[in-house]
Design a protein around this motif. Structure first.
Motif, PDB file in Angstrom:
ATOM      1  N   LEU A 183       0.848  -1.200   0.000  1.00  0.00           N
ATOM      2  CA  LEU A 183       0.000   0.000   0.000  1.00  0.00           C
ATOM      3  C   LEU A 183       0.878   1.242   0.000  1.00  0.00           C
ATOM      4  CD1 LEU A 183      -2.704  -1.057   2.621  1.00  0.00           C
ATOM      5  CD2 LEU A 183      -3.150  -0.522   0.213  1.00  0.00           C
ATOM      6  N   ARG A 184       1.919   1.222   0.845  1.00  0.00           N
ATOM      7  CA  ARG A 184       2.851   2.355   0.919  1.00  0.00           C
ATOM      8  C   ARG A 184       3.443   2.651  -0.455  1.00  0.00           C
ATOM      9  NH1 ARG A 184       8.254   2.645   2.966  1.00  0.00           N
ATOM     10  NH2 ARG A 184       8.582   0.687   1.870  1.00  0.00           N
ATOM     11  N   ASP A 185       3.944   1.596  -1.110  1.00  0.00           N
ATOM     12  CA  ASP A 185       4.581   1.803  -2.408  1.00  0.00           C
ATOM     13  C   ASP A 185       3.591   2.436  -3.403  1.00  0.00           C
ATOM     14  OD1 ASP A 185       6.826   0.707  -1.301  1.00  0.00           O
ATOM     15  OD2 ASP A 185       6.634  -1.248  -2.290  1.00  0.00           O
ATOM     16  N   ALA A 186       2.364   1.955  -3.383  1.00  0.00           N
ATOM     17  CA  ALA A 186       1.354   2.482  -4.312  1.00  0.00           C
ATOM     18  C   ALA A 186       1.016   3.931  -3.970  1.00  0.00           C
ATOM     19  CB  ALA A 186       0.107   1.612  -4.262  1.00  0.00           C
ATOM     20  N   TRP A 187       0.870   4.236  -2.676  1.00  0.00           N
ATOM     21  CA  TRP A 187       0.513   5.601  -2.269  1.00  0.00           C
ATOM     22  C   TRP A 187       1.637   6.589  -2.573  1.00  0.00           C
ATOM     23  CZ3 TRP A 187      -1.527   3.442   3.023  1.00  0.00           C
ATOM     24  CH2 TRP A 187      -2.811   2.939   2.837  1.00  0.00           C
ATOM     25  N   VAL A 188       2.868   6.158  -2.364  1.00  0.00           N
ATOM     26  CA  VAL A 188       3.993   7.052  -2.668  1.00  0.00           C
ATOM     27  C   VAL A 188       4.029   7.335  -4.173  1.00  0.00           C
ATOM     28  CG1 VAL A 188       6.516   7.244  -2.706  1.00  0.00           C
ATOM     29  CG2 VAL A 188       5.356   6.400  -0.654  1.00  0.00           C
ATOM     30  N   ALA A 189       3.817   6.282  -4.967  1.00  0.00           N
ATOM     31  CA  ALA A 189       3.820   6.458  -6.426  1.00  0.00           C
ATOM     32  C   ALA A 189       2.705   7.411  -6.855  1.00  0.00           C
ATOM     33  CB  ALA A 189       3.669   5.100  -7.116  1.00  0.00           C
ATOM     34  N   ASP A 190       1.520   7.273  -6.251  1.00  0.00           N
ATOM     35  CA  ASP A 190       0.370   8.097  -6.657  1.00  0.00           C
ATOM     36  C   ASP A 190       0.486   9.529  -6.156  1.00  0.00           C
ATOM     37  OD1 ASP A 190      -0.730   5.996  -7.926  1.00  0.00           O
ATOM     38  OD2 ASP A 190      -2.273   5.575  -6.410  1.00  0.00           O
ATOM     39  N   SER A 191       0.927   9.692  -4.903  1.00  0.00           N
ATOM     40  CA  SER A 191       0.868  11.021  -4.283  1.00  0.00           C
ATOM     41  C   SER A 191       2.178  11.787  -4.418  1.00  0.00           C
ATOM     42  CB  SER A 191       0.529  10.889  -2.787  1.00  0.00           C
ATOM     43  OG  SER A 191       1.631  10.301  -2.087  1.00  0.00           O
ATOM     44  N   GLY A 192       3.287  11.062  -4.595  1.00  0.00           N
ATOM     45  CA  GLY A 192       4.586  11.711  -4.599  1.00  0.00           C
ATOM     46  C   GLY A 192       5.055  12.095  -3.204  1.00  0.00           C
ATOM     47  N   TRP A 193       4.275  11.732  -2.174  1.00  0.00           N
ATOM     48  CA  TRP A 193       4.657  12.055  -0.784  1.00  0.00           C
ATOM     49  C   TRP A 193       5.510  10.908  -0.239  1.00  0.00           C
ATOM     50  CZ3 TRP A 193       3.837  16.474   2.022  1.00  0.00           C
ATOM     51  CH2 TRP A 193       4.219  16.424   3.375  1.00  0.00           C
ATOM     52  N   PRO A 194       6.759  11.169   0.191  1.00  0.00           N
ATOM     53  CA  PRO A 194       7.614  10.078   0.687  1.00  0.00           C
ATOM     54  C   PRO A 194       7.102   9.505   2.013  1.00  0.00           C
ATOM     55  CG  PRO A 194       8.865  12.137   0.358  1.00  0.00           C
ATOM     56  CD  PRO A 194       7.414  12.473   0.273  1.00  0.00           C
ATOM     57  N   LEU A 195       7.079   8.213   2.114  1.00  0.00           N
ATOM     58  CA  LEU A 195       6.689   7.533   3.358  1.00  0.00           C
ATOM     59  C   LEU A 195       7.749   6.466   3.634  1.00  0.00           C
ATOM     60  CD1 LEU A 195       2.882   7.077   2.496  1.00  0.00           C
ATOM     61  CD2 LEU A 195       3.800   8.618   4.256  1.00  0.00           C
ATOM     62  N   ASP A 196       8.915   6.928   4.103  1.00  0.00           N
ATOM     63  CA  ASP A 196      10.066   6.028   4.233  1.00  0.00           C
ATOM     64  C   ASP A 196       9.952   5.057   5.411  1.00  0.00           C
ATOM     65  OD1 ASP A 196      11.264   7.164   2.033  1.00  0.00           O
ATOM     66  OD2 ASP A 196      12.407   8.622   3.214  1.00  0.00           O
ATOM     67  N   GLU A 197       9.229   5.482   6.428  1.00  0.00           N
ATOM     68  CA  GLU A 197       9.206   4.673   7.655  1.00  0.00           C
ATOM     69  C   GLU A 197       8.032   3.697   7.663  1.00  0.00           C
ATOM     70  OE1 GLU A 197      11.647   4.882   9.684  1.00  0.00           O
ATOM     71  OE2 GLU A 197      12.541   6.842   9.214  1.00  0.00           O
ATOM     72  N   LEU A 198       8.331   2.471   8.056  1.00  0.00           N
ATOM     73  CA  LEU A 198       7.288   1.464   8.285  1.00  0.00           C
ATOM     74  C   LEU A 198       7.464   0.948   9.710  1.00  0.00           C
ATOM     75  CD1 LEU A 198       7.256  -0.660   4.978  1.00  0.00           C
ATOM     76  CD2 LEU A 198       5.547   1.018   5.720  1.00  0.00           C
ATOM     77  N   SER A 199       6.531   1.334  10.601  1.00  0.00           N
ATOM     78  CA  SER A 199       6.580   0.897  11.994  1.00  0.00           C
ATOM     79  C   SER A 199       5.707  -0.336  12.131  1.00  0.00           C
ATOM     80  CB  SER A 199       6.079   2.026  12.909  1.00  0.00           C
ATOM     81  OG  SER A 199       5.886   1.554  14.230  1.00  0.00           O
ATOM     82  N   MET A 200       6.338  -1.493  12.174  1.00  0.00           N
ATOM     83  CA  MET A 200       5.573  -2.743  12.286  1.00  0.00           C
ATOM     84  C   MET A 200       6.463  -3.834  12.863  1.00  0.00           C
ATOM     85  SD  MET A 200       5.150  -3.462   8.179  1.00  0.00           S
ATOM     86  CE  MET A 200       6.529  -4.087   7.170  1.00  0.00           C
ATOM     87  N   GLY A 201       5.837  -4.739  13.606  1.00  0.00           N
ATOM     88  CA  GLY A 201       6.561  -5.819  14.257  1.00  0.00           C
ATOM     89  C   GLY A 201       6.735  -5.539  15.739  1.00  0.00           C
ATOM     90  N   MET A 202       6.489  -6.571  16.559  1.00  0.00           N
ATOM     91  CA  MET A 202       6.616  -6.470  18.001  1.00  0.00           C
ATOM     92  C   MET A 202       7.433  -7.674  18.489  1.00  0.00           C
ATOM     93  SD  MET A 202       2.821  -4.864  18.753  1.00  0.00           S
ATOM     94  CE  MET A 202       2.189  -6.208  19.696  1.00  0.00           C
ATOM     95  N   SER A 203       7.348  -7.976  19.786  1.00  0.00           N
ATOM     96  CA  SER A 203       8.206  -9.018  20.358  1.00  0.00           C
ATOM     97  C   SER A 203       8.147 -10.334  19.586  1.00  0.00           C
ATOM     98  CB  SER A 203       7.809  -9.299  21.813  1.00  0.00           C
ATOM     99  OG  SER A 203       8.203  -8.226  22.631  1.00  0.00           O
TER     100      SER A 203
END
Ligand SMILES: *Cc1c(COP(=O)(O)O)cnc(C)c1O
Length: 234
Positions: A183-203
């Protein structure tokens, strides 16, 4: 306590390194956010002593009491659902918010940050799994939010966050983490707004998250040990 803490910290570092090696990633590109909610300041100080620099808290009242007592010079992130009436305090306490989950909250944080003259980094929380119990934007809501971002002066949205449903087998989280990245890759391509960080994953699922591109993992119990129950003395 310190020796156990050191062993848990080294184990997490090894798990991060192994997951990075498997996926051809640089461990320096993965930030460990030590989730210290419910644990006393002594735990934070012990981990800081070992070199951990980024800590996460989810309850504002607890964070406001604890942070001033802890080792100085640490980065503090807000990771839990934030009520709008707590936004002003959150802006004072945290350098990053992981969990912007509504446009109204985003507007409030921007207003509070402007009042304080304080810039803040933040992630949009996305409810990828569609569980009704979870906070976060539905994926279809996000493009409109991205269009709104250039108007902000104080809140810098630079990534996305998600919480996978709790499952016994971490492999079951993979589809959710992969979906967030796609989703991030698609949104960045469409909007041109960089979203470099992905906060995911826990213990329990940090390896899978790293393999799917996590840049920030939020780890509590695997670092600090079993979480004390509310009200229980530590
Ligand atoms: C508590 C919490 C974590 C850490 O969970 P552990 O399973 O203890 O690693 C991560 N993210 C959020 C949003 C949390 O509330």
């Amino acid at each position: 306590m310190s020796l156990e803490m050191e062993m848990r910290y080294r184990t997490i570092q090894q798990r991060i390194e192994a997951a990075c090696a498997r996926s051809g990633r640089d461990p320096a590109a993965v930030t460990l956010v030590a989730v210290s909610k419910t644990y006393p300041r002594e735990h934070v100080d012990a981990l800081a002593q070992l070199g951990c620099r980024v800590f996460g808290e989810s309850r504002i009242q607890e964070a406001a009491q604890k942070i001033p007592l802890c080792t100085s010079g640490l980065a503090w992130h807000g990771i839990g659902h934030l009520q709008r009436n707590k936004a002003a305090v959150a802006v004072e306490l945290f350098s990053r918010l992981h969990s912007i989950d509504s446009l109204r909250l985003l507007e409030r944080v921007e207003a509070c940050a402007a009042d304080a003259g304080q810039k803040i980094q933040a992630c949009l929380e996305v409810n990828v799994s569609g569980e009704s119990s979870k906070y976060g934007f539905a994926p279809e809501e996000v493009p409109a939010v991205l269009e709104f971002l250039p108007q902000l002066r104080y809140v810098h949205i630079d990534g996305l966050m998600t919480i996978a449903p709790f499952v016994a087998d971490p492999e079951d989280s993979r589809t959710h983490f992969r979906r967030l990245r796609e989703l991030r890759d698609a949104w960045v391509a469409d909007s041109g707004w960089p979203l470099d960080e992905l906060s995911m994953g826990m213990s329990n699922d940090l390896e899978v998250a790293i393999e799917e591109g996590a840049t920030m993992i939020r780890v509590g119990t695997a670092l600090f040990g079993p979480r004390p129950k509310p009200g229980e003395a530590i």
